[in-house]
Design a protein around this motif. Structure first.
Motif: not given
Length: 135
Positions: A1-20, A24-28
């Motif tokens: 599924g599109g975890a990056a799309a539907s779970t902001p906390a997971l995305s924010q955690h990656a950026v806290t580690a300075s991700a640029a 995201a993948k989708s196969a709904c």
């Protein structure tokens, strides 16, 4: 599924580690009890744009779409989104096959992060919240 799309906390955690960049993948699954075709069409792009804005990074969304066989259909739309939330690359046909291409301007990303230091604001908010809980 599109975890990056539907779970902001997971995305924010990656950026806290300075991700640029977030990928995201989708196969709904578009059919059956957990069908997400209507949700995918309504929310896929807007959620990915929100992740790009709140995380101030590029989002590259690969997508699987179309009818795979008589029992399986997926929704997705290949998109590339900049840290301001603008779609800078996409396939013309959400159900099509192809490659979306865009130039990623990392200087623009740095300017956005400097003008709106969301990462620092979040860190201060966590410290303030922790202090309130302890009182």
């Amino acid at each position: 599924g599109g975890a990056a799309a539907s779970t902001p906390a997971l995305s924010q955690h990656a950026v806290t580690a300075s991700a640029a960049l977030l990928a995201a993948k989708s196969a709904c699954n578009a059919t059956g009890i957990f069908a997400c075709l209507p949700a995918g069409k309504a929310h896929w792009e807007v959620l990915l744009r929100a992740r790009a804005i709140e995380c101030q990074c590029f989002v590259i969304a690969a997508a699987q779409a179309g009818e795979h066989n008589e029992k399986r259909e997926s929704y997705g739309h290949a998109l590339i989104i900049d840290p301001w939330g603008e779609v800078i690359g996409r396939l013309d046909d959400p159900q099509g096959t192809g490659i979306a291409v865009a130039d990623l301007d990392f200087d623009m990303m740095a300017a956005v992060r400097t003008k709106m230091p969301i990462k620092e604001h979040r860190a201060r908010g966590r410290v303030q919240l922790a202090g309130q809980i302890m009182c």
